[in-house]
Design an enzyme around this catalytic site. Structure first.
Site: not given
Ligand code: GLA
Length: 386
Positions: A33, A35, A126, A172, A222
């Site tokens: 996660e 990463t 997602s 995602d 984020y």
């Molecule tokens: C969200 C983002 C992904 C990823 C995750 C954390 O889902 O869209 O790209 O960074 O968070 O792992």
């Protein structure tokens, strides 16, 4: 809703005639996660639920968008398919159309589009990537543009950056685009090399627990994490030139950690670098059939996201703490971006009923929120339905 019911909805809205249907799934990440935008490993799988998009090309010079989930609907002129529409859901499909325009695709014909999603919105599974990917394959096939799957995945990620303002990694969209039934995707987010790893869990299921605390994955928190990781790269680069945190091993990090003066940057780097190693190890253990060890690494992942990456919060932590108290739980962690959303747990078949009853009751007592539980089925990636 079944595909036939969706077809009927399309016909009653736009009339009879030829049209096509597409689907792209949501995902659950098993481990790895935060990463992906650091060039590291992730290990997600596609779910059996996701986003549906039905499309008919028309002779109008516009695209009509409607959803069965949300009331907002609109008609957009072909030349405006690169412009944001307030903060509406249509920015996801329009953001994807915009990427085609950027590639020089000329849309001469318009379309009627109806979408439906059965991924809970804002749950960290997602829903947005599913909607982007389903748009990408629908447009690519309907206008016979001929781009390959990886290109469509990258365009969907770009749509998220430019139209939702979230500087996400590629996990995602990749999982939604490349998923395979019964498999998780071991993806190197730097090279985009990947392996489909069979997830054969004898007597164990993947249980998703929705905190029903909408993940506040607004661009703010984020993107802040993304920039803290950049700060860590900059600090480390004074000693070892790197571009992404994935270029630092755990042992190197231990040598360098004191040199990262900014505490937030140091903690974020500690999570990312340890998580990359945990993910690689977890996949090795799964391949060797050591599911207990895989679960232990999942627990480690959550603890690191809680203590060092600081993206969990009361609801996710409570859900995980309650889950771990149940006998028959192999591992439990938050999944996705964090700040609310879902957890993922590996639960022995015979413990599932108790899990849902006990975790449900205790979570509600402690947070005042009613959770939801889904036993995950690992499905296929984006596809045309008819
Ligand atoms: C969200 C983002 C992904 C990823 C995750 C954390 O889902 O869209 O790209 O960074 O968070 O792992």
């Amino acid at each position: 809703m079944t595909v036939n019911e969706l077809k009927e909805k399309f016909i009653s809205r736009y009339g009879a005639g030829e049209f096509h249907g597409f689907f792209s799934p949501g995902r659950v990440n098993l481990i790895g996660e935060h990463t992906d935008y650091n060039g590291g490993f992730v290990f997600p799988c596609a779910l059996s639920f996701g986003a549906y998009l039905f499309l008919r090309k028309t002779d109008r010079k516009s695209v009509r968008f409607a959803s069965l989930n949300l009331p907002f609907e609109t008609e957009v002129k072909l030349e405006d398919l690169d412009k944001k529409v307030g903060k509406e859901w249509v920015n996801y499909p329009i953001g994807v159309f915009a990427q085609f325009l950027k590639k020089g695709v000329k849309f001469e014909q318009g379309a009627d589009i109806l979408v439906f999603g059965d991924v809970p919105n804002g749950a960290g599974l997602s829903s947005s990537a599913a909607l982007e990917m389903v748009t990408a394959i629908a447009v690519n096939e309907s206008w016979e543009i001929g781009l390959d799957r990886l290109e469509l995945i990258k365009m969907s990620q770009k749509a998220e950056h430019e139209f939702a303002g979230v500087m996400c990694g590629i996990m995602d969209q990749f999982a939604s685009g490349m998923g395979k039934e019964g498999h998780a995707i071991f993806l190197n987010c730097d090279t985009l090399d990947y392996d489909l790893v069979p997830v054969e869990l004898d007597g164990i299921k993947i249980v998703i627990s929705n905190t029903n605390s909408p993940h506040k994955l607004d661009s703010g928190m984020y993107n802040l994490r993304v920039s803290e990781c950049h700060a860590a790269v900059e600090a480390i680069s004074k000693y070892k030139p790197i571009k992404v945190l994935a270029q630092v091993s755990w042992d190197e990090f231990l040598q360098l950690e004191d040199k990262i003066e900014n505490e937030a940057a140091r903690k974020r780097a500690r999570h990312v670098i340890s998580e990359i190693e945990r993910t690689e190890e977890a996949v090795k253990q799964l391949r060797a059939g050591n599911i207990e060890e895989f679960g232990r690494l999942m627990n480690g992942s959550h603890d690191s996201l809680r203590d060092d990456y600081e993206v969990t919060g009361h609801e996710l932590d409570t859900m995980v703490d309650e889950a771990r108290k149940i006998e028959g739980v192999i591992g439990s962690r938050m999944t996705g971006g964090g700040f609310g959303g879902c957890t993922v747990s590996l639960v022995k078949d015979e413990a599932i009923d108790t899990f849902i009853a006990e975790v449900g009751k205790n979570y509600e007592l402690k947070t005042g929120l009613k959770p939801a539980f889904y036993v995950a089925e690992i499905g296929d990636g984006a596809k045309r339905l008819f």
